[in-house]
Design an enzyme around this catalytic site. Structure first.
Site, PDB file in Angstrom:
ATOM      1  N   ASP A 176     -15.301  -3.651  -1.426  1.00 62.62           N
ATOM      2  CA  ASP A 176     -14.938  -3.290  -0.054  1.00 62.62           C
ATOM      3  C   ASP A 176     -16.222  -3.045   0.721  1.00 62.62           C
ATOM      4  O   ASP A 176     -17.015  -2.179   0.347  1.00 62.62           O
ATOM      5  CB  ASP A 176     -14.070  -2.032  -0.049  1.00 62.62           C
ATOM      6  N   ASP A 207       0.861  -1.180   0.000  1.00 64.13           N
ATOM      7  CA  ASP A 207       0.000   0.000   0.000  1.00 64.13           C
ATOM      8  C   ASP A 207       0.899   1.233   0.000  1.00 64.13           C
ATOM      9  O   ASP A 207       1.797   1.349   0.841  1.00 64.13           O
ATOM     10  CB  ASP A 207      -0.893   0.020   1.240  1.00 64.13           C
TER      11      ASP A 207
END
Length: 240
Positions: free
Chosen positions: A130, A8
């Site tokens: 998500d 990330d």
């Protein structure tokens, strides 16, 4: 089962967040390119990369770094974060040359674009699902205005010609308390799609459970960086 180490990126650094909260950031490396090279050496067959600045803002300064990552390694990158327009898809696949582009917000808001992308870039489009409390969250997990369930979005993706989704239970992400096995299993069984599980993986036992329910892949992030999972061992064990 594919084991996908996660990188990330925020402000050019390799970081991890807890439940997507930006104030929970921990920086693990200031060189994502070297991290990618290291993970390939450890046996990774694909990397899961998220541009956090892109996810939050829809634009980012991290793309040159990601382009360098794609250039320096021979394994494909699946890249999510900041894909809001058709041009963003084309940029990532044609110029940055990642292997796969993950559509999250765009897939939920503009299914017609998802359908176009799946047709024009067959096999290269993944939909990121998500979810928080059973509802899809978009725009860096900060917006839940789209009242779709994960199953509804997955079935829309399947109808559009997409065969793979990344499913993340936001409440589990970065918590090291195990993934949401029940919800992941439901998605696998009710869609028949390739489901990559994300969020909460903390042990080899978690990976075994995901393998047992038929997960196509599992993303390993914080547990790898904190030393709870030896990524090399995990790849050798599950990614045959």
């Amino acid at each position: 089962m594919l084991i996908l180490p996660a990188i990330d990126i925020r402000n050019g650094n390799c970081v991890r967040l807890v439940q997507g909260e930006f104030n929970s950031e921990i920086v693990y490396s200031d060189d994502p390119v070297q991290m990618a090279i290291l993970l390939e050496k450890k046996g990774a067959k694909r990397l899961h990369v998220v541009d956090l600045d892109g996810a939050a803002n829809g634009q980012s300064e991290n793309l040159p770094i990601i382009k360098d990552m794609a250039k320096e390694i021979s394994i494909p990158i699946e890249l999510g974060g900041g894909v809001r327009h058709v041009s963003d898809i084309m940029l990532r696949l044609e110029r940055i040359k990642v292997g796969y582009t993950i559509l999250g917000t765009l897939a939920a808001e503009k299914p017609e674009v998802m359908k176009w992308a799946a047709k024009d870039y067959p096999g290269k489009i993944i939909v990121g699902i998500d979810a928080r409390d059973g509802v899809v969250a978009v725009k860096g997990w900060m917006d839940e205005a789209i009242k779709l369930t994960p199953l509804e979005l997955a079935l829309e993706a399947k109808e559009a010609g997409v065969d793979t989704v990344v499913y993340t239970d936001i409440s589990k992400d970065g918590m090291l308390q195990g993934p949401n096995i029940e919800a992941t299993k439901k998605l696998i069984e009710e869609t028949g799609m390739n489901v990559i599980a994300s969020g909460g993986v903390s042990s080899m036992e978690d990976l075994k459970q995901l393998e047992d329910i038929g997960a196509y892949g599992a993303i390993v992030g914080k547990a790898m960086y904190d030393g709870l999972i030896d990524i090399e061992e995990a790849i050798k064990t599950f990614d045959k």
